[in-house]
Motif scaffolding. Structure first.
Motif, PDB file in Angstrom:
ATOM      1  N   ASN A 153       0.070   4.077  -2.387  1.00 22.18           N
ATOM      2  CA  ASN A 153      -1.200   4.808  -2.297  1.00 22.18           C
ATOM      3  C   ASN A 153      -0.907   6.288  -2.061  1.00 22.18           C
ATOM      4  OD1 ASN A 153      -3.744   5.928  -1.205  1.00 22.18           O
ATOM      5  ND2 ASN A 153      -4.418   3.809  -1.157  1.00 22.18           N
ATOM      6  N   SER A 160       0.808  -1.227   0.000  1.00 24.10           N
ATOM      7  CA  SER A 160       0.000   0.000   0.000  1.00 24.10           C
ATOM      8  C   SER A 160       0.834   1.266   0.000  1.00 24.10           C
ATOM      9  CB  SER A 160      -0.942   0.015   1.210  1.00 24.10           C
ATOM     10  OG  SER A 160      -0.224  -0.060   2.419  1.00 24.10           O
ATOM     11  N   GLU A 198     -11.049   7.258  -5.693  1.00 26.60           N
ATOM     12  CA  GLU A 198     -10.212   6.654  -4.654  1.00 26.60           C
ATOM     13  C   GLU A 198     -10.956   6.532  -3.333  1.00 26.60           C
ATOM     14  OE1 GLU A 198      -9.325   9.072  -6.614  1.00 26.60           O
ATOM     15  OE2 GLU A 198      -7.505   8.459  -7.700  1.00 26.60           O
ATOM     16  N   CYS A 199     -11.735   7.563  -2.977  1.00 26.60           N
ATOM     17  CA  CYS A 199     -12.473   7.530  -1.712  1.00 26.60           C
ATOM     18  C   CYS A 199     -13.669   6.583  -1.772  1.00 26.60           C
ATOM     19  CB  CYS A 199     -12.950   8.934  -1.342  1.00 26.60           C
ATOM     20  SG  CYS A 199     -11.624  10.079  -0.908  1.00 26.60           S
ATOM     21  N   CYS A 258     -12.533   3.061  -1.026  1.00 23.45           N
ATOM     22  CA  CYS A 258     -11.529   2.909   0.025  1.00 23.45           C
ATOM     23  C   CYS A 258     -12.131   2.212   1.244  1.00 23.45           C
ATOM     24  CB  CYS A 258     -10.980   4.280   0.432  1.00 23.45           C
ATOM     25  SG  CYS A 258      -9.785   4.213   1.781  1.00 23.45           S
ATOM     26  N   CYS A 312      -2.725   8.627  -0.883  1.00 20.21           N
ATOM     27  CA  CYS A 312      -3.470   9.250   0.217  1.00 20.21           C
ATOM     28  C   CYS A 312      -2.753   9.032   1.548  1.00 20.21           C
ATOM     29  CB  CYS A 312      -4.882   8.674   0.276  1.00 20.21           C
ATOM     30  SG  CYS A 312      -5.890   9.396   1.584  1.00 20.21           S
TER      31      CYS A 312
END
Length: 270
Positions: A30, A27, A205-206, A209, A32
Motif C-alpha cells: 500500500n 498490505s 484510495e481514500c 480505505c 499510503c
C-alpha cells in the motif's frame, strides 16, 4: 426482505474485526504511509458490509480446497511450521513487520505458496498480464515473504470464482523490489512517517480505505479508539514488538494524561 436482513445481521454479529498491530505482508505494498502507520498501531477499521464479510469467509474456504486439490495432485504442501504448529510466519523490524505464508510447496527446492480467489475479470487480468501488473499488492506480498524467508521462488495459485478454473504463476524473487518495501517499512516503523496518499478524501484510495475516518474525521463517522501507548503519537516501536515513549523517555506500557492521537501528514507533492 426479513430473511435476508436476518442473514446479514447474523453475518455482521459473527464477524471478528481483529486488530493486527503490525504491518502485514498483505498490505506492505500500500503506497499510503498513514495506512501502514494505522495498521502498525492497531487503529480500528470500519466494519465491512455483510456481503464483503462473506467474500472474506469464502476466500478462506477456497484456500482449504486449493490445498486439498494440490495434495490430490501429489504436490507436497505444508500449511504450518512443524516446529511451532502454527502458520508459517516471517518477521523483521522488531516484529513490527510480519508476513504469513499460505504454505510451503516441497520439491527440489522449497517454494512459498500464495493462494488467491478472484472474480472472472480479475482472474483473466492475472492470466493475461501476470501478477506483477494485474495485482501489484499481491506481488509485493510475495516479494516480502520471499525476502524474509530466504526463498527464491513463490507460486501463486488463483481460483476463478465464476468458473472454478485454476491459473498459477511461479514468481522469482525480486531483490530490488524487496529492498524498496523494506525501506518504506523502515520509514514507517523507525521514522514514524504518517504521510497520507492524498490531500482529498475523494481520491479512489481514500474513498474505499477502512482507515478513512482517522484521516478525514469530518467526512466520516468517527471510530472508537482505545487510549493505549501504541495509539499515541508520542510512542515509537522498539524491539520485540514493544513501544518507547518519547515524552517520558521510557518503555511505553501504560497511557498517561498526555496521550495524543496520531495525526496524518499532508501528502507529499515532490
Amino acid at each position: 426482505m426479513q430473511l435476508i436482513d436476518a442473514i446479514d445481521m447474523g453475518t455482521t454479529k459473527s464477524y471478528k474485526n481483529e486488530r493486527r498491530c503490525y504491518i502485514g505482508a498483505s498490505s506492505v505494498g500500500n503506497p499510503c504511509h498513514a495506512f501502514l502507520q494505522y495498521s502498525l498501531r492497531g487503529y480500528p477499521q470500519t466494519q465491512p458490509p455483510p456481503a464483503v464479510i462473506r467474500i472474506f469467509e469464502l476466500g478462506h474456504t477456497l484456500e482449504e480446497m486449493v490445498v486439498e486439490d494440490l495434495r490430490a495432485a501429489g504436490v507436497g504442501v505444508s500449511e504450518v511450521n512443524p516446529k511451532t504448529g502454527k502458520q508459517w510466519t516471517y518477521t523483521a523490524l522488531g516484529g513490527h513487520l510480519r508476513g504469513h505464508a499460505d504454505g510451503i510447496l516441497h520439491g527440489v527446492t522449497n517454494n512459498l505458496l500464495e493462494i488467491k480467489s478472484m472474480n472472472d475479470k480479475k482472474w483473466r487480468m492475472f492470466k493475461n498480464i501476470g501478477i506483477a501488473r494485474s495485482h501489484p499488492i499481491y506481488y509485493d506480498q510475495m516479494q516480502l515473504l520471499m525476502g524474509l524467508s530466504g526463498m527464491n521462488f513463490a507460486w501463486i495459485v488463483a481460483y476463478n470464482k465464476n468458473t472454478s478454473v485454476y491459473h498459477a504463476q511461479n514468481v522469482p524473487f525480486d531483490e530490488p523490489r524487496f529492498k524498496d518495501l523494506m525501506r518504506k517499512s523502515l520509514s514507517v516503523v523507525r521514522g514514524s512517517s504518517t504521510t497520507r496518499i492524498s490531500d482529498t478524501p475523494d481520491c479512489f484510495e481514500c474513498r474505499y480505505c477502512n482507515y478513512k475516518p482517522h484521516c478525514w474525521p469530518s467526512d466520516e463517522q468517527p471510530l472508537p479508539l482505545a487510549v493505549e501507548c501504541r495509539t499515541c503519537r508520542h510512542a515509537k516501536p522498539t524491539a520485540k514488538r514493544r513501544w518507547f515513549c518519547t515524552l517520558h523517555k521510557s518503555r511505553a506500557t501504560d497511557p498517561c494524561s498526555q496521550w495524543s492521537k496520531l495525526q496524518p501528514k499532508e501528502a507529499s507533492h515532490d
